[in-house]
Design a protein around this motif. Sequence first.
Motif, PDB file in Angstrom:
ATOM      1  N   ALA A  10       0.839  -1.205   0.000  1.00  0.00           N
ATOM      2  CA  ALA A  10       0.000   0.000   0.000  1.00  0.00           C
ATOM      3  C   ALA A  10       0.870   1.251   0.000  1.00  0.00           C
ATOM      4  CB  ALA A  10      -0.931  -0.004   1.215  1.00  0.00           C
ATOM      5  N   GLU A  11       1.972   1.208   0.735  1.00  0.00           N
ATOM      6  CA  GLU A  11       2.880   2.355   0.769  1.00  0.00           C
ATOM      7  C   GLU A  11       3.497   2.604  -0.606  1.00  0.00           C
ATOM      8  OE1 GLU A  11       6.564   4.079   3.431  1.00  0.00           O
ATOM      9  OE2 GLU A  11       6.278   1.920   3.323  1.00  0.00           O
ATOM     10  N   ILE A  12       3.923   1.545  -1.276  1.00  0.00           N
ATOM     11  CA  ILE A  12       4.499   1.680  -2.623  1.00  0.00           C
ATOM     12  C   ILE A  12       3.453   2.235  -3.583  1.00  0.00           C
ATOM     13  CG2 ILE A  12       5.386   0.397  -4.605  1.00  0.00           C
ATOM     14  CD1 ILE A  12       6.710  -1.513  -2.504  1.00  0.00           C
ATOM     15  N   ALA A  13       2.236   1.683  -3.515  1.00  0.00           N
ATOM     16  CA  ALA A  13       1.167   2.175  -4.385  1.00  0.00           C
ATOM     17  C   ALA A  13       0.860   3.640  -4.081  1.00  0.00           C
ATOM     18  CB  ALA A  13      -0.089   1.314  -4.218  1.00  0.00           C
ATOM     19  N   GLY A  14       0.936   4.018  -2.796  1.00  0.00           N
ATOM     20  CA  GLY A  14       0.711   5.412  -2.417  1.00  0.00           C
ATOM     21  C   GLY A  14       1.766   6.337  -3.000  1.00  0.00           C
ATOM     22  N   GLN A  15       3.014   5.888  -2.993  1.00  0.00           N
ATOM     23  CA  GLN A  15       4.084   6.682  -3.580  1.00  0.00           C
ATOM     24  C   GLN A  15       3.882   6.827  -5.088  1.00  0.00           C
ATOM     25  OE1 GLN A  15       6.461   8.358  -1.980  1.00  0.00           O
ATOM     26  NE2 GLN A  15       5.666   7.636  -0.022  1.00  0.00           N
ATOM     27  N   LEU A  16       3.479   5.722  -5.730  1.00  0.00           N
ATOM     28  CA  LEU A  16       3.211   5.781  -7.170  1.00  0.00           C
ATOM     29  C   LEU A  16       2.016   6.687  -7.468  1.00  0.00           C
ATOM     30  CD1 LEU A  16       3.736   2.019  -8.062  1.00  0.00           C
ATOM     31  CD2 LEU A  16       5.229   3.933  -8.698  1.00  0.00           C
ATOM     32  N   ALA A  17       0.999   6.627  -6.604  1.00  0.00           N
ATOM     33  CA  ALA A  17      -0.202   7.439  -6.819  1.00  0.00           C
ATOM     34  C   ALA A  17       0.085   8.930  -6.681  1.00  0.00           C
ATOM     35  CB  ALA A  17      -1.296   7.017  -5.841  1.00  0.00           C
ATOM     36  N   ALA A  18       1.124   9.271  -5.941  1.00  0.00           N
ATOM     37  CA  ALA A  18       1.493  10.687  -5.820  1.00  0.00           C
ATOM     38  C   ALA A  18       1.886  11.262  -7.182  1.00  0.00           C
ATOM     39  CB  ALA A  18       2.636  10.849  -4.819  1.00  0.00           C
ATOM     40  N   GLU A  19       2.464  10.402  -8.022  1.00  0.00           N
ATOM     41  CA  GLU A  19       2.853  10.825  -9.367  1.00  0.00           C
ATOM     42  C   GLU A  19       1.773  10.519 -10.403  1.00  0.00           C
ATOM     43  OE1 GLU A  19       5.691  12.470 -10.139  1.00  0.00           O
ATOM     44  OE2 GLU A  19       6.122  12.490  -7.985  1.00  0.00           O
ATOM     45  N   ARG A  20       1.100   9.386 -10.186  1.00  0.00           N
ATOM     46  CA  ARG A  20       0.060   8.946 -11.125  1.00  0.00           C
ATOM     47  C   ARG A  20      -1.162   8.481 -10.338  1.00  0.00           C
ATOM     48  NH1 ARG A  20       3.473   5.453 -15.461  1.00  0.00           N
ATOM     49  NH2 ARG A  20       4.318   7.234 -16.567  1.00  0.00           N
ATOM     50  N   PRO A  21      -2.181   9.321 -10.221  1.00  0.00           N
ATOM     51  CA  PRO A  21      -3.370   8.985  -9.429  1.00  0.00           C
ATOM     52  C   PRO A  21      -4.085   7.703  -9.873  1.00  0.00           C
ATOM     53  CG  PRO A  21      -3.327  11.326  -9.899  1.00  0.00           C
ATOM     54  CD  PRO A  21      -2.209  10.700 -10.692  1.00  0.00           C
TER      55      PRO A  21
END
Length: 182
Positions: A10-21
Motif C-alpha cells: 500500500a505504501e508503494i502504491a501510495g508513492q506511485l499514486a502521488a505521481e500517477r493517481p
Amino acid sequence: MDGAVLPEHAEIAGQLAAERPAYLPMCHKFAEHFLWIASAMVRAGGDPGTWDEEDGFFYDVLRMPDGRYQRLRVRSMVGLPPLSAVTVFEGNLMWKDPVLTRRLQRFLDERPPLRAFMHDPLKVGCCGSMLTAILDERRLRRVLSTMLDEDAFLGPHGIRAPCLWLDLLQSGHHALAFTACP
C-alpha cells in the motif's frame, strides 16, 4: 497474499499514486485486504481468531471435521509475523484521498472489535504521518515480552520454533501433545 507485506505494498502504491493517481485503486485494494486479514486474525465474528488475549500471543487454529475450532497453543513462529505488518505513511496522497478515507472509516466503524484491537490507521501522528499496524501498543508489548523471554522463546542462538511451552489439547478421545525444543 501475506498480511505482513500488504502495508508495504500500500505504501508503494501510495508513492506511485502521488505521481500517477491511477494507482489509487491499488492503494484501496491493499488497505482493504490488510484490514480483512487483520479482522480474520482478531476474528471479530464468531469463530476464534489466532489471537489469544489471555496469553497475549497469536496461535494456529485447527478446524475440526465437525466444524469446531481448536486453538493450538504452541508458541511458534506463527505468533511473530504480525510484528512485521507495520508501515508508517508519510502523509502521502493515499491518505488524502477522501474515497479511501471514507471506505476505511466505514470498514472500521462496522468492526468495533477490530478497531479496538489494532492501531487506528486513520489517527494522524507526528508531521501528518499515519501508522498501520495489526497490534496496538499494549498488545505489541505483550508479544514482544513473549518473544524476548529467554526462558521461553528466545534461545541463546535466536528464536526457538516451536519453543519450550507445552500444552495438551483434547480432541475428542485423542490428546495432542507437543514436545519442547532443546
